[in-house]
Design a protein around this motif. Structure first.
Motif, mmCIF file in Angstrom:
data_model
loop_
_atom_site.group_PDB
_atom_site.id
_atom_site.type_symbol
_atom_site.label_atom_id
_atom_site.label_comp_id
_atom_site.label_asym_id
_atom_site.label_seq_id
_atom_site.Cartn_x
_atom_site.Cartn_y
_atom_site.Cartn_z
ATOM 1 N N LYS A 136 -6.289 -56.232 96.367
ATOM 2 C CA LYS A 136 -6.030 -56.268 95.073
ATOM 3 C C LYS A 136 -6.779 -55.666 94.185
ATOM 4 O O LYS A 136 -7.475 -56.081 93.727
ATOM 5 C CB LYS A 136 -4.910 -57.403 95.079
ATOM 6 N N PHE A 137 -6.319 -54.447 93.366
ATOM 7 C CA PHE A 137 -7.269 -54.239 92.906
ATOM 8 C C PHE A 137 -5.998 -53.075 91.254
ATOM 9 O O PHE A 137 -5.816 -52.918 91.939
ATOM 10 C CB PHE A 137 -8.037 -52.803 93.154
ATOM 11 N N HIS A 138 -6.498 -53.836 90.041
ATOM 12 C CA HIS A 138 -6.084 -53.805 88.982
ATOM 13 C C HIS A 138 -7.164 -53.476 87.889
ATOM 14 O O HIS A 138 -6.652 -53.664 86.655
ATOM 15 C CB HIS A 138 -5.291 -55.169 88.291
ATOM 16 N N SER A 139 -7.686 -52.384 88.512
ATOM 17 C CA SER A 139 -8.825 -51.981 87.330
ATOM 18 C C SER A 139 -8.048 -51.198 86.299
ATOM 19 O O SER A 139 -8.785 -50.979 85.059
ATOM 20 C CB SER A 139 -9.944 -51.449 88.330
ATOM 21 N N ILE A 140 -7.325 -50.201 86.475
ATOM 22 C CA ILE A 140 -6.812 -49.619 85.964
ATOM 23 C C ILE A 140 -5.029 -49.498 86.201
ATOM 24 O O ILE A 140 -4.680 -49.479 86.688
ATOM 25 C CB ILE A 140 -7.577 -47.828 86.034
ATOM 26 N N PHE A 141 -4.343 -49.186 85.189
ATOM 27 C CA PHE A 141 -3.360 -48.795 85.293
ATOM 28 C C PHE A 141 -3.291 -47.403 84.801
ATOM 29 O O PHE A 141 -3.323 -46.893 83.754
ATOM 30 C CB PHE A 141 -2.251 -49.869 84.210
ATOM 31 N N VAL A 186 5.149 -43.766 84.065
ATOM 32 C CA VAL A 186 6.506 -42.292 83.581
ATOM 33 C C VAL A 186 5.786 -40.594 82.535
ATOM 34 O O VAL A 186 6.596 -39.558 83.070
ATOM 35 C CB VAL A 186 7.298 -43.029 81.844
ATOM 36 N N SER A 187 4.430 -41.544 82.274
ATOM 37 C CA SER A 187 4.109 -40.128 81.801
ATOM 38 C C SER A 187 2.441 -39.403 82.358
ATOM 39 O O SER A 187 2.427 -38.996 82.013
ATOM 40 C CB SER A 187 2.917 -40.677 79.889
ATOM 41 N N LYS A 188 2.750 -40.752 83.760
ATOM 42 C CA LYS A 188 0.979 -40.435 84.785
ATOM 43 C C LYS A 188 -0.284 -40.035 83.869
ATOM 44 O O LYS A 188 -0.936 -40.151 84.436
ATOM 45 C CB LYS A 188 1.444 -38.687 85.023
ATOM 46 N N GLU A 189 -0.227 -40.803 82.696
ATOM 47 C CA GLU A 189 -1.695 -41.387 82.034
ATOM 48 C C GLU A 189 -1.575 -42.327 82.585
ATOM 49 O O GLU A 189 -1.191 -43.624 82.657
ATOM 50 C CB GLU A 189 -1.117 -40.597 80.520
ATOM 51 N N GLN A 190 -3.401 -42.175 82.646
ATOM 52 C CA GLN A 190 -4.013 -43.340 81.975
ATOM 53 C C GLN A 190 -3.677 -44.649 81.204
ATOM 54 O O GLN A 190 -4.413 -44.553 79.820
ATOM 55 C CB GLN A 190 -5.336 -42.903 82.772
ATOM 56 N N ALA A 191 -3.801 -45.678 81.628
ATOM 57 C CA ALA A 191 -3.221 -46.974 79.870
ATOM 58 C C ALA A 191 -4.870 -46.537 79.202
ATOM 59 O O ALA A 191 -5.479 -47.131 80.118
ATOM 60 C CB ALA A 191 -2.847 -48.167 80.285
ATOM 61 N N THR A 192 -4.761 -46.752 78.015
ATOM 62 C CA THR A 192 -6.030 -47.144 77.290
ATOM 63 C C THR A 192 -5.523 -48.319 76.461
ATOM 64 O O THR A 192 -4.444 -49.316 76.512
ATOM 65 C CB THR A 192 -6.201 -45.446 76.691
ATOM 66 N N ASN A 209 -3.165 -47.244 74.321
ATOM 67 C CA ASN A 209 -1.422 -46.649 74.642
ATOM 68 C C ASN A 209 -1.467 -47.704 76.122
ATOM 69 O O ASN A 209 -1.591 -47.744 77.600
ATOM 70 C CB ASN A 209 -1.750 -45.855 75.221
ATOM 71 N N PRO A 210 -1.659 -49.284 75.910
ATOM 72 C CA PRO A 210 -1.746 -50.529 76.712
ATOM 73 C C PRO A 210 -0.598 -50.648 77.567
ATOM 74 O O PRO A 210 0.799 -49.594 77.299
ATOM 75 C CB PRO A 210 -1.418 -51.213 76.136
ATOM 76 N N PRO A 211 -0.697 -51.083 78.896
ATOM 77 C CA PRO A 211 0.751 -51.461 79.872
ATOM 78 C C PRO A 211 1.665 -52.452 79.135
ATOM 79 O O PRO A 211 0.937 -53.885 78.269
ATOM 80 C CB PRO A 211 0.220 -51.946 80.900
ATOM 81 N N GLU A 269 3.551 -46.002 74.707
ATOM 82 C CA GLU A 269 3.723 -44.718 74.019
ATOM 83 C C GLU A 269 5.324 -44.128 74.769
ATOM 84 O O GLU A 269 6.174 -44.022 74.167
ATOM 85 C CB GLU A 269 2.421 -43.505 74.419
ATOM 86 N N SER A 270 5.604 -43.917 76.581
ATOM 87 C CA SER A 270 6.666 -44.229 77.078
ATOM 88 C C SER A 270 7.331 -45.005 76.789
ATOM 89 O O SER A 270 8.240 -44.756 76.898
ATOM 90 C CB SER A 270 5.903 -44.142 78.877
#
Length: 377
Positions: free
Chosen positions: A312-317, A321-327, A330-332, A344-345
């Motif tokens: 199980k890996f959760h280093s990035i999201f 919807v937008s297919k963009e990586q969270a920052t 622009n958090p999840p 943003e979505s």
């Protein structure tokens, strides 16, 4: 699986019964008995041959019946396996999964060979695939496997030199590798009856780790009094055989971490995850086929896949919807239904109004921006 195990045990018992009552031994015994009768009384040749023929037929029939029973059990077992496990995996395969990603796949395979220590295979594959493996990375893994090979031979010196050289980076993790290596070397000296050398080694190397490992160092010093019977003493856990394997794994993990790579190769993890997910996906495909429906969302599974903790890996999201990586900007965000999308979505769906109700993109539940919660991975 319990049903398969029981059926397999039945087959095993039948096979062992045949082995203990070897049909060939029975046939040989019948022939030898007839031979002995003919030698002792030549006049009874016809009668002995008739008896032999009858005995051979009886034994042959018995063998045939036993073989039929075993064959029947094997056939049932084979059918049960075929029925339980789906051999046709075509329904779970996405033939376009690696479109325009061939170079990434080839690079992953080449690096897997390097990371497994198969350097010649990795170099040959990279050459044929037109890839270039950085010399620096290759040399790093050569060093790692040299040290790993020494650890397997209980030679701790190369690993100790490496850990001392990278002490500051390891302490930032934080890692206990260097202390564990010194601990193991100290115990090696004690087990080799080199008590005085062990004490000198402890005085020289344990002082630096005194504040962080006080209790463990005290136990290490106390175990000296029990070395002749340590297996039955309160210090028996210090010489557990698995500790050597733990150090090898710890070294591999820390080495890979320092060069910015995970402990396991991505190819290994991908295959492991795919194997774990395959039964669930097969079942889902069968249900959809029976209902004559298709999963409409691309790159998303229709059900949750239960994976083991180490996969199980959760280093990035990446926002579905937008297919963009969270920052950080622009958090999840998790909606009330449990689905997660980027902020943003979420704002676009709610049209900027915190109390504007909108439908979740993946289920019928309605949500509001004000109800969403920030998710930290």
């Amino acid at each position: 699986m319990e049903t398969f195990i029981k059926d397999y045990d039945k087959i095993l018992k039948k096979q062992r019964a045949l082995e203990t009552n070897d049909p060939l031994d029975r046939l040989i015994a019948v022939v030898n008995e007839a031979k002995e009768k003919i030698q002792n009384g030549p006049e009874s040749v016809n009668a002995s041959l008739a008896t032999l023929s009858k005995a051979i037929k009886t034994v042959s029939n018995g063998i045939s019946e036993e073989q039929k029973e075993l064959q029947s059990a094997l056939t049932k077992y084979s059918k049960a396996i075929d029925k339980k496990f789906v051999a046709d995996m075509m329904g779970t395969i996405n033939p376009h999964a690696f479109d325009n990603k061939e170079k990434i796949l080839r690079n992953t395979i080449a690096m897997h060979f390097i990371r497994q220590g198969n350097f010649e295979v990795g170099d040959a594959f990279a050459k044929e695939a037109g890839l270039t493996i950085p010399d620096a990375m290759r040399h790093q893994f050569v060093e790692m496997f040299d040290i790993h090979a020494a650890l397997k031979e209980n030679n701790l010196e190369p690993a100790l030199l490496w850990a001392t050289r990278h002490r500051s980076e390891l302490e930032k993790r934080p890692s206990t590798l260097e202390f564990k290596l010194h601990r193991q070397r100290y115990l090696q000296l004690l087990q080799n009856k080199q008590t005085q050398e062990a004490i000198v080694y402890a005085r020289k190397n344990f002082g630096y780790f005194g504040e962080r490992h006080t209790q463990e160092i005290l136990r290490l010093m106390g175990c000296i009094a029990y070395m002749d019977r340590i297996e039955t003493s309160p210090y028996a856990d210090l010489i557990t055989p698995s500790f050597s394997d733990d150090i090898q794994h710890m070294f591999t993990r820390d080495f890979c971490s320092l060069i910015g790579l995970p402990c396991e190769s991505p190819l290994y993890v991908s295959v492991t995850v795919g194997t774990q997910a395959l039964p669930t996906i097969n079942k889902m495909v069968a249900i959809m086929k029976a209902k004559k429906t298709e999963w409409s969302q691309q790159s998303e599974l229709p059900v949750e896949i239960n994976l083991t903790d180490n996969t199980k890996f959760h280093s990035i999201f990446a926002c579905p919807v937008s297919k963009e990586q969270a920052t950080e900007e622009n958090p999840p965000m998790m909606m009330v239904c449990g689905h997660v999308i980027c902020k943003e979505s979420l704002v676009k769906l709610g049209r900027g109004n915190a109390n504007q109700r909108f439908k979740c993109p993946y289920c019928p539940t309605e949500s509001m921006i004000s109800q969403a919660k920030n998710v930290f991975f």
